[in-house]
Design a protein around this motif. Structure first.
Motif, mmCIF file in Angstrom:
data_model
loop_
_atom_site.group_PDB
_atom_site.id
_atom_site.type_symbol
_atom_site.label_atom_id
_atom_site.label_comp_id
_atom_site.label_asym_id
_atom_site.label_seq_id
_atom_site.Cartn_x
_atom_site.Cartn_y
_atom_site.Cartn_z
ATOM 1 N N TRP A 10 0.904 -1.129 0.008
ATOM 2 C CA TRP A 10 0.046 -0.004 -0.004
ATOM 3 C C TRP A 10 0.908 1.164 -0.006
ATOM 4 O O TRP A 10 0.521 2.235 -0.850
ATOM 5 N N SER A 12 3.827 1.650 -0.931
ATOM 6 C CA SER A 12 4.467 1.790 -1.959
ATOM 7 C C SER A 12 3.619 2.489 -2.971
ATOM 8 O O SER A 12 4.054 3.293 -3.886
ATOM 9 N N LEU A 13 2.415 1.931 -3.074
ATOM 10 C CA LEU A 13 1.401 2.453 -4.346
ATOM 11 C C LEU A 13 1.143 4.017 -3.997
ATOM 12 O O LEU A 13 1.207 4.929 -4.887
ATOM 13 N N VAL A 14 1.011 4.118 -2.804
ATOM 14 C CA VAL A 14 0.671 5.887 -2.303
ATOM 15 C C VAL A 14 2.032 6.361 -2.756
ATOM 16 O O VAL A 14 1.896 7.599 -3.362
ATOM 17 N N THR A 17 2.387 7.195 -6.480
ATOM 18 C CA THR A 17 1.481 8.260 -6.560
ATOM 19 C C THR A 17 2.126 9.589 -6.309
ATOM 20 O O THR A 17 2.261 10.561 -7.161
ATOM 21 N N LEU A 20 4.669 10.805 -8.428
ATOM 22 C CA LEU A 20 4.215 11.097 -9.753
ATOM 23 C C LEU A 20 3.638 12.589 -9.546
ATOM 24 O O LEU A 20 4.141 13.323 -10.570
ATOM 25 N N LEU A 21 3.021 12.759 -8.698
ATOM 26 C CA LEU A 21 2.445 14.067 -8.287
ATOM 27 C C LEU A 21 3.710 15.230 -8.165
ATOM 28 O O LEU A 21 3.697 16.287 -8.625
ATOM 29 N N CYS A 24 5.090 16.334 -10.970
ATOM 30 C CA CYS A 24 4.324 17.402 -11.877
ATOM 31 C C CYS A 24 4.759 18.643 -11.294
ATOM 32 O O CYS A 24 4.896 19.591 -11.878
ATOM 33 N N GLY A 25 4.781 18.768 -9.874
ATOM 34 C CA GLY A 25 4.918 20.030 -9.257
ATOM 35 C C GLY A 25 6.295 20.684 -9.596
ATOM 36 O O GLY A 25 6.281 21.970 -9.602
ATOM 37 N N GLN A 27 7.670 20.804 -12.297
ATOM 38 C CA GLN A 27 7.750 21.420 -13.678
ATOM 39 C C GLN A 27 7.916 23.063 -13.630
ATOM 40 O O GLN A 27 7.397 23.743 -12.951
ATOM 41 N N VAL B 91 -0.277 21.143 -16.100
ATOM 42 C CA VAL B 91 0.049 20.184 -15.240
ATOM 43 C C VAL B 91 -1.351 19.310 -15.079
ATOM 44 O O VAL B 91 -1.186 18.281 -14.643
ATOM 45 N N ARG B 94 -1.620 15.417 -15.802
ATOM 46 C CA ARG B 94 -0.884 14.419 -15.338
ATOM 47 C C ARG B 94 -1.367 14.262 -13.774
ATOM 48 O O ARG B 94 -1.471 13.119 -13.343
ATOM 49 N N ILE B 95 -1.902 15.444 -13.081
ATOM 50 C CA ILE B 95 -2.392 15.173 -11.675
ATOM 51 C C ILE B 95 -3.817 14.562 -12.080
ATOM 52 O O ILE B 95 -4.096 13.462 -11.017
ATOM 53 N N ALA B 98 -2.860 10.613 -12.276
ATOM 54 C CA ALA B 98 -2.344 10.387 -10.713
ATOM 55 C C ALA B 98 -3.626 9.998 -9.967
ATOM 56 O O ALA B 98 -3.968 8.811 -9.329
ATOM 57 N N LEU B 102 -4.880 6.232 -8.497
ATOM 58 C CA LEU B 102 -4.919 6.076 -7.016
ATOM 59 C C LEU B 102 -6.323 5.705 -6.681
ATOM 60 O O LEU B 102 -6.371 4.565 -5.873
ATOM 61 N N TYR B 109 -8.557 -2.672 -4.885
ATOM 62 C CA TYR B 109 -7.870 -3.386 -3.854
ATOM 63 C C TYR B 109 -8.818 -3.523 -2.662
ATOM 64 O O TYR B 109 -8.852 -4.807 -2.090
ATOM 65 N N PHE B 122 -2.483 -6.768 -4.186
ATOM 66 C CA PHE B 122 -1.754 -5.535 -4.666
ATOM 67 C C PHE B 122 -1.561 -5.624 -6.341
ATOM 68 O O PHE B 122 -1.336 -4.473 -6.923
#
Lengths: 422, 423
Positions: A10, A12-14, A17, A20-21, A24-25, A27, B91, B94-95, B98, B102, B109, B122
């Motif tokens: 969990w 690592s999934l979070v 994400t 990734l966010l 973006c920030g 940029q 942007v 892309r957000i 994501a 999520l 899950y 998972f």
């Protein structure tokens, strides 16, 4: 074991994400750092090579960031354009103009700080700004103490020029705007019954009161007055109430945000009454937001390029060529403000006192300065009486209304109201 | 039990009749019914959101303050399929990708349940998340382009995403705190609400938006139907308002049937009565909670675009006011009670719409009557207006005052407690 693994999975999934966010920030935004730098340091306009003389320093203060940055940036661009043009001709007596750009972010506290900074620099001769009335009100004492001219191309609050000899503006006051709107509604649109929706703040109440006072002298009945708060986004009930009076016209004394919602909901309720609004509604955002519902809305504004002369057209072309966007009314007013200050320096020499003396002397139609936006002259308060121009939304953009208020028509009754205007 | 319910119903009916008589005496039937026609769609929307608050509260006694934000985000979920990004380097896509990854991953899950191996879950959730995010990215309009999927497909996807968001929210933020004191998840909910507002603001900006007119089906554009004519007043309703009322009533009916007639519904009711015992009877409480979140969020997602289409602007803080009205309705109806939430929503919506009617109080016959009796003077009324403003500025305040009044006299809300059926 399994449970822990699930947890790790969990997280690592979070975190993926979030990564990734985060990516973006980071940029880089093209405009950000540059605008920042521009606001902090005085930037010099390109100078002819032979110039070695000390430059003349003028300040531009306005909201270059924040909510009203759209307008502030236009003011900055317009003054930069004007300074560049002047410097290309060799400046004033060989001395180039240098600009000190200060960002007040539309925040009165910040505006006061900026004003102190500008006023305490003895090399700065005058300031063009601020934009927001609240900022001008906060900043003017600093300039007044330093006996330095503050020239606002945008602040319309009645009190901006009061109690200070050094504040000038080349835009109308809210009082005058309200009277002009009433004249337009009563005399040109022929409205008999007007309903009012007003924002319950200084701007909305002021505009409503002056409209009402003038409308009564013209025999226009105000059939209903309804206040709304800033966070209102449902006007349906209010509109149903006022529809009961069958008004000919609906005045929205507030900002474009609310005016757009009102327009949309009114059309949705089948109310065909045209809207009329002050310069708070004069924003492209109004049309974007309201779409089809914006059509036919009358808006008073300080200046329309369509109604301007050849020089205004030329200025618009230059502006487009340099910045690749349309200049707005405040760009034109700032250009005029800059030219007036330059004239002052040329006439009385480069001093704070000289500019002040020059502007004080422009006090009658005979001595008026004829700029892009028409004739500018000041009364003893530093206010200027220029006709309000009226735009109407047609085909998704603001166009000049077919009939405009003539100056005589406005000037004569306005004189009677002098007491309230000042 | 029965008698108190009847008694309160009778009292409310009486009060409402008195109010009706008052308005009709002042304005006539046409005006009264026109305001009612404005209030009913508003109430239907608020009721649909209030159900989300009530359902979650009924099972885990948590006031999910982030519910208003689910409402707001689901309108943005629809908007993102219709409107291209503002600049090529924007942007936002892309957000969005994501977020979609999520929430879809989180929902998958959770849906896979307790029984399976975490590694398998998972892997599956991750795979689904990546595929969904990629597909979603392909469906977004490019810069300067037009929408790639029809309005109704986008609408359905937006509702699906809203459900996923509800489930993920529960799984990530609330489930780990299930055993903690009740105050802790409550604070988490407030934090989550702020977080979601800010995510929306970063992604779509703070400006007010509407759905673009060219992407909206003609069904939803303001065609008006005249229902009847009374005197010289036309009773009108826009087609959209009629659709809202029908959709809201239909979804509530389906929900009631689901809760009362199905096995899963029974499990929900059992959890609402006693979570511990329910789990001892073999009910998977966590799945039931997840389902409650999904249904609540789905209902919010169903009405959010309709609310915006009705002409209320979409902006990141919009969920706050709507959410707070819905929360007041849930409390008014008896929080934890579904029927109560629906009735509460209707009452609040209608009251909210009637408030501006009193702006013109000074022109009404009742005012003249009071003046004749010397109870009121015109100058006094004007002074009052100047000092306190007009009634329409107090729309929210009146709705709240009404809720407080109800709670003072009946602390459990209109239908609270008396009935054991909480779900």
């Amino acid at each position: 074991m399994m449970k822990r693994l699930a947890k790790v999975a969990w997280y690592s999934l979070v975190s993926c994400t979030l990564f990734l966010l985060g990516g973006c920030g980071q940029q880089p935004t093209e405009s950000g750092p540059q605008a920042e730098r521009g606001a902090k340091e005085p930037i010099s306009s390109p100078q002819p090579t032979q110039v070695v003389q000390k430059p003349i320093l003028l300040a531009v203060a306005g909201p270059f960031t924040g909510d009203s940055s759209e307008f502030g940036v236009q003011i900055k661009m317009s003054v930069e354009l004007a300074a560049e043009e002047l410097n290309a001709k060799g400046g004033i007596g060989g001395r180039p103009i240098q600009l000190m750009l200060e960002d007040d972010a539309g925040n009165p506290a910040e505006a006061y700080n900026v004003a102190t900074k500008i006023a305490s620099n003895p090399n700065v001769l005058a300031v063009i700004g601020h934009f927001n009335s609240s900022c001008s009100l906060a900043a003017k004492s600093a300039y007044t103490e330093a006996k330095m001219v503050m020239f606002s191309p945008a602040s319309t609050n009645v009190n901006v020029t009061k109690n200070s000899d050094y504040v000038f503006r080349n835009i109308f006051t809210d009082d005058f705007q309200g009277q002009s709107l009433a004249s337009y509604a009563g005399e040109i649109l022929g409205a008999k019954k007007v309903a009012i929706l007003f924002d319950n703040d200084d701007y909305g109440r002021g505009l409503k009161e002056s409209f009402k006072k003038k409308a009564e002298t013209l025999g226009v009945t105000i059939v209903s007055e309804t206040a709304y708060a800033k966070d209102t986004n449902d006007f349906r009930s209010q509109l149903t109430t006022l529809q009961g009076y069958q008004p000919d016209l609906l005045l929205v004394a507030g900002l474009y945000k609310h005016a757009a919602v009102i327009a949309k909901q009114a059309r949705e309720l089948g109310i065909k009454t045209p809207l009329i609004g002050g310069d708070g509604v004069f924003s492209e955002q109004f049309i974007t937001l309201a779409g089809q519902a914006a059509e036919g809305t009358y808006v008073s504004c300080p200046f329309l390029f369509e109604l301007g002369g050849e020089r205004a057209k030329k200025f618009a072309e230059q502006f487009r060529a340099k910045y690749n966007r349309e200049p707005d009314a405040w760009a034109a007013l700032s250009y005029d403000a800059f030219q007036l200050i330059i004239k002052g320096i040329e006439t009385n020499g480069p001093s704070r006192e000289g500019i002040h003396r020059y502007l004080k002397a422009i006090n009658s139609p005979a001595t008026a300065y004829d700029g892009l936006t028409g004739k500018t002259f000041f009364d003893e308060e530093g206010d200027c009486r220029k006709p309000v121009q009226v735009a109407v939304v047609k085909g998704g953009r603001f166009t000049a209304a077919e009939k405009q208020l003539s100056i005589e028509e406005e000037a004569s009754p306005a004189k009677g109201d002098d007491q309230t205007t000042k | 039990m029965k008698t108190t319910a009847w008694k309160s119903a009778a009292i409310w009916l009486l009060l409402f009749s008195a109010f009706t008589a008052f308005v009709v005496a002042n304005k006539g039937w046409g005006v009264f019914l026109n305001y009612l026609l404005l209030g009913i769609p508003q109430g239907a929307i608020i009721a649909a959101i209030a159900v989300g608050y009530s359902m979650v509260y009924g099972i885990i006694q948590l006031i999910n303050f982030a519910h208003g934000e689910v409402f707001m985000l689901s309108a943005y979920f629809l908007l993102m399929f219709l409107v291209p990004p503002e600049s090529p380097s924007s942007v936002a896509p892309r957000i969005i990708t994501a977020i979609v990854g999520l929430i879809v991953g989180g929902a998958t899950y959770t849906v896979l349940g307790e029984g399976r191996s975490a590694r398998l879950k998972f892997a599956v959730a991750g795979f689904v998340a990546v595929v969904a995010a990629a597909l979603n990215f392909l469906l977004l309009p490019q810069w300067g382009g037009a929408a790639k999927i029809p309005f109704f497909a986008a609408y359905a996807l937006a509702i699906l995403y809203a459900c996923c968001l509800g489930v993920t929210m529960d799984r990530l933020a609330y489930r780990p705190l299930r055993a903690s004191p009740r105050l802790i998840p409550l604070i988490t909910a407030i934090g989550l609400s702020l977080l979601l507002q800010n995510v929306a603001q970063v992604t779509w900006g703070s400006a007010s938006r509407f759905f673009p007119a060219n992407a909206t089906p003609t069904l939803f554009t303001g065609k008006r139907i005249v229902l009847a004519t009374i005197g010289n007043t036309n009773l009108e309703m826009s087609l959209l308002d009629a659709i809202i009322v029908v959709v809201a009533i239909a979804s509530m009916a389906v929900l009631q049937t689901f809760v009362l007639r199905t096995r899963t519904g029974k499990a929900m009711r059992a959890c609402a009565q006693d979570r511990m015992t329910a789990s001892l009877m073999g009910i998977r409480v966590d799945s039931v909670v997840a389902l409650a979140f999904a249904i609540g969020a789905g209902l919010a997602g169903l009405v959010a675009p309709l609310y915006v289409l009705r002409g209320t602007p979409l902006y990141p803080q919009m969920g706050y006011i709507v959410g707070i009205l819905a929360f007041a309705s849930a409390v008014l109806g008896g929080i934890g009670n579904l029927t109560g939430a629906m009735i509460g929503g209707m009452i609040i919506g209608i009251i909210y719409s009637f408030v501006p009617l009193f702006d013109a109080f000074d022109t009404s016959p009742v005012f003249a009557l009071f003046e004749k009796w010397g109870w009121l003077t015109r100058e006094g009324f004007q002074q009052f207006l100047a000092a306190f403003g007009r009634p329409s500025q107090y729309q929210l305040g009146v709705a709240y005052a009404f809720m407080i009044l109800v709670i003072i006299f009946k602390p459990t809300g209109l239908l609270g407690k008396a009935t054991a059926k909480r779900a």
